[in-house]
Design a protein around this motif. Structure first.
Motif, PDB file in Angstrom:
ATOM      1  N   ASN A 223       0.795  -9.121  -6.920  1.00 53.45           N
ATOM      2  CA  ASN A 223       0.417  -8.540  -5.642  1.00 53.45           C
ATOM      3  C   ASN A 223      -1.073  -8.259  -5.648  1.00 53.45           C
ATOM      4  N   THR A 224      -1.665  -8.161  -4.506  1.00 52.62           N
ATOM      5  CA  THR A 224      -3.075  -7.832  -4.397  1.00 52.62           C
ATOM      6  C   THR A 224      -3.353  -6.524  -5.128  1.00 52.62           C
ATOM      7  N   GLY A 225      -4.367  -6.540  -5.975  1.00 49.24           N
ATOM      8  CA  GLY A 225      -4.777  -5.332  -6.669  1.00 49.24           C
ATOM      9  C   GLY A 225      -3.958  -4.967  -7.889  1.00 49.24           C
ATOM     10  N   TRP A 226      -3.136  -5.863  -8.378  1.00 48.83           N
ATOM     11  CA  TRP A 226      -2.244  -5.550  -9.497  1.00 48.83           C
ATOM     12  C   TRP A 226      -2.983  -5.387 -10.826  1.00 48.83           C
TER      13      TRP A 226
END
Length: 160
Positions: free
Chosen positions: A8-11
């Protein structure tokens, strides 16, 4: 990272931040959401929350400093393509004095089973690697005592 993990974005940033903040962490993993072989996890804590659990070894996705990797080594190829390679790494991390952590500010989706769905005979690989693990470390990774006394077993048996 397993081939059935979707990020996911920012993981990644929370994992790196946690590693930079606490040098005693040898490896950190994100929480997992979605369907799969493991229970779904929900974000339970606020910013920068991590937990430590010496038995939380699920190896679907790890982050670790290069110095730790240089110290303990890569996944042991005798356990390829699946089963016990992650637990073997956790034993080596524990013996080297590192903490294992889970970061609740990082989530990925782990489908679970996609690697073994690609032609690996699950029962054979699991049984074969269970025997290899016992030969290497001196204890059965699936025995009841494993769950009851993780650190005691790691400290009791063999060299890394």
């Amino acid at each position: 990272m397993n081939n059935d993990v979707f990020v996911n974005t920012g993981w990644l940033e929370p994992l790196i931040k946690a590693l930079e903040k606490d040098e005693s962490i040898g490896v950190i993993r994100p929480t997992q959401v979605g369907e799969g072989n493991y229970p779904s996890e929900k974000r339970k804590f606020g910013q920068d929350k991590i937990t430590f659990d010496q038995k939380d070894y699920h190896g679907f996705c790890y982050a670790m400093p290069k110095a730790v990797l240089d110290n303990i080594g890569l996944f042991d190829e005798q356990f390829a393509p699946a089963y016990c390679e992650d637990i073997d790494m956790w034993v080596r991390l524990t013996k080297a004095g590192y903490k294992m952590a889970k970061c609740y500010d990082s989530t990925v989706e782990h489908i679970g089973g996609a690697t073994t769905a690609q032609g690996v005979q699950i029962g054979n690989a699991l049984n074969d690697n269970r025997k290899k693990f016992k030969e290497k470390h001196g204890f059965d990774v699936f025995s009841p005592e494993w769950y009851d006394d993780w650190k005691g077993l790691v400290n009791k048996f063999g060299e890394v």
